[in-house]
Design a protein around this motif. Structure first.
Motif, PDB file in Angstrom:
ATOM      1  N   MET A 106       5.347   6.122  -9.895  1.00 23.80           N
ATOM      2  CA  MET A 106       4.938   4.750 -10.259  1.00 23.80           C
ATOM      3  C   MET A 106       3.829   4.811 -11.325  1.00 23.80           C
ATOM      4  O   MET A 106       3.843   4.016 -12.277  1.00 23.80           O
ATOM      5  CB  MET A 106       4.438   3.990  -9.020  1.00 23.80           C
ATOM      6  CG  MET A 106       5.571   3.527  -8.149  1.00 23.80           C
ATOM      7  SD  MET A 106       5.070   2.716  -6.618  1.00 23.80           S
ATOM      8  CE  MET A 106       3.781   1.639  -7.091  1.00 23.80           C
ATOM      9  N   GLN A 107       2.937   5.756 -11.226  1.00 22.45           N
ATOM     10  CA  GLN A 107       1.880   5.887 -12.232  1.00 22.45           C
ATOM     11  C   GLN A 107       2.478   6.276 -13.581  1.00 22.45           C
ATOM     12  O   GLN A 107       2.049   5.763 -14.623  1.00 22.45           O
ATOM     13  CB  GLN A 107       0.837   6.918 -11.769  1.00 22.45           C
ATOM     14  CG  GLN A 107      -0.111   6.395 -10.715  1.00 22.45           C
ATOM     15  CD  GLN A 107      -1.143   7.428 -10.327  1.00 22.45           C
ATOM     16  OE1 GLN A 107      -0.974   8.613 -10.544  1.00 22.45           O
ATOM     17  NE2 GLN A 107      -2.228   6.939  -9.710  1.00 22.45           N
ATOM     18  N   ARG A 108       3.441   7.156 -13.588  1.00 20.32           N
ATOM     19  CA  ARG A 108       4.094   7.565 -14.845  1.00 20.32           C
ATOM     20  C   ARG A 108       4.813   6.383 -15.491  1.00 20.32           C
ATOM     21  O   ARG A 108       4.770   6.203 -16.691  1.00 20.32           O
ATOM     22  CB  ARG A 108       5.084   8.699 -14.614  1.00 20.32           C
ATOM     23  CG  ARG A 108       4.420  10.038 -14.465  1.00 20.32           C
ATOM     24  CD  ARG A 108       5.469  11.147 -14.391  1.00 20.32           C
ATOM     25  NE  ARG A 108       4.918  12.359 -13.807  1.00 20.32           N
ATOM     26  CZ  ARG A 108       5.639  13.327 -13.338  1.00 20.32           C
ATOM     27  NH1 ARG A 108       6.945  13.257 -13.350  1.00 20.32           N
ATOM     28  NH2 ARG A 108       5.054  14.389 -12.851  1.00 20.32           N
ATOM     29  N   GLU A 109       5.521   5.635 -14.611  1.00 24.15           N
ATOM     30  CA  GLU A 109       6.233   4.465 -15.129  1.00 24.15           C
ATOM     31  C   GLU A 109       5.241   3.495 -15.773  1.00 24.15           C
ATOM     32  O   GLU A 109       5.508   2.957 -16.841  1.00 24.15           O
ATOM     33  CB  GLU A 109       6.976   3.746 -13.992  1.00 24.15           C
ATOM     34  CG  GLU A 109       8.348   4.277 -13.715  1.00 24.15           C
ATOM     35  CD  GLU A 109       9.043   3.471 -12.622  1.00 24.15           C
ATOM     36  OE1 GLU A 109       8.588   2.377 -12.243  1.00 24.15           O
ATOM     37  OE2 GLU A 109      10.100   3.959 -12.160  1.00 24.15           O
ATOM     38  N   GLN A 110       4.144   3.252 -15.102  1.00 22.56           N
ATOM     39  CA  GLN A 110       3.141   2.299 -15.628  1.00 22.56           C
ATOM     40  C   GLN A 110       2.540   2.821 -16.931  1.00 22.56           C
ATOM     41  O   GLN A 110       2.231   2.049 -17.818  1.00 22.56           O
ATOM     42  CB  GLN A 110       2.052   2.023 -14.599  1.00 22.56           C
ATOM     43  CG  GLN A 110       2.542   1.165 -13.475  1.00 22.56           C
ATOM     44  CD  GLN A 110       1.462   0.942 -12.424  1.00 22.56           C
ATOM     45  OE1 GLN A 110       0.374   1.505 -12.517  1.00 22.56           O
ATOM     46  NE2 GLN A 110       1.783   0.129 -11.428  1.00 22.56           N
ATOM     47  N   SER A 111       2.399   4.144 -17.010  1.00 22.72           N
ATOM     48  CA  SER A 111       1.830   4.697 -18.239  1.00 22.72           C
ATOM     49  C   SER A 111       2.819   4.592 -19.397  1.00 22.72           C
ATOM     50  O   SER A 111       2.419   4.584 -20.542  1.00 22.72           O
ATOM     51  CB  SER A 111       1.360   6.126 -18.031  1.00 22.72           C
ATOM     52  OG  SER A 111       2.488   6.971 -17.870  1.00 22.72           O
TER      53      SER A 111
END
Length: 113
Positions: A106-111
């Motif tokens: 989820m953090q990668r997607e948001q980044s």
């Protein structure tokens, strides 16, 4: 005429002796029968006692066997419970790892946005 006194003869002694011997023989025969009967009763009681002792030994052996089986089953249940606890812990650890990976994704997607 005066009555003649009763004469006690040797034959009378032998008759009395024979009667006494016969009486003693009858008494001994009765006692022998009583003793034989008591011996038979004692043997029957000993036989019954032996049978009961054998039944008791068998029951004790069955009880020991049942206790051993119960102990083995208890050990098996403890081992199975330990296995299930380990499996539950492993599943919990995997779930936590998935949550961490999910959070990272989820953090990668948001980044990316």
């Amino acid at each position: 005429v005066t009555p003649s006194p009763i004469k006690y003869t040797h034959d009378d002694d032998l008759k009395l002796l024979l009667e006494n011997i016969e009486s003693l023989h009858e008494n001994l025969t009765r006692r022998e029968k009583d003793i034989t009967t008591r011996e038979a009763d004692l043997l029957a009681a000993q036989l019954q006692s032996n049978r009961l002792a054998a039944k008791l030994e068998k029951a004790e052996a069955e009880l020991d066997e049942a206790r051993n089986l119960a102990d083995r089953r208890s050990l098996e249940m403890d081992q199975h419970e330990q296995f299930l606890n380990q499996r539950e812990q492993s599943l919990y650890d995997r779930e936590q790892l998935l949550k961490i990976k999910e959070h990272e994704l989820m953090q990668r997607e948001q980044s990316l946005y």
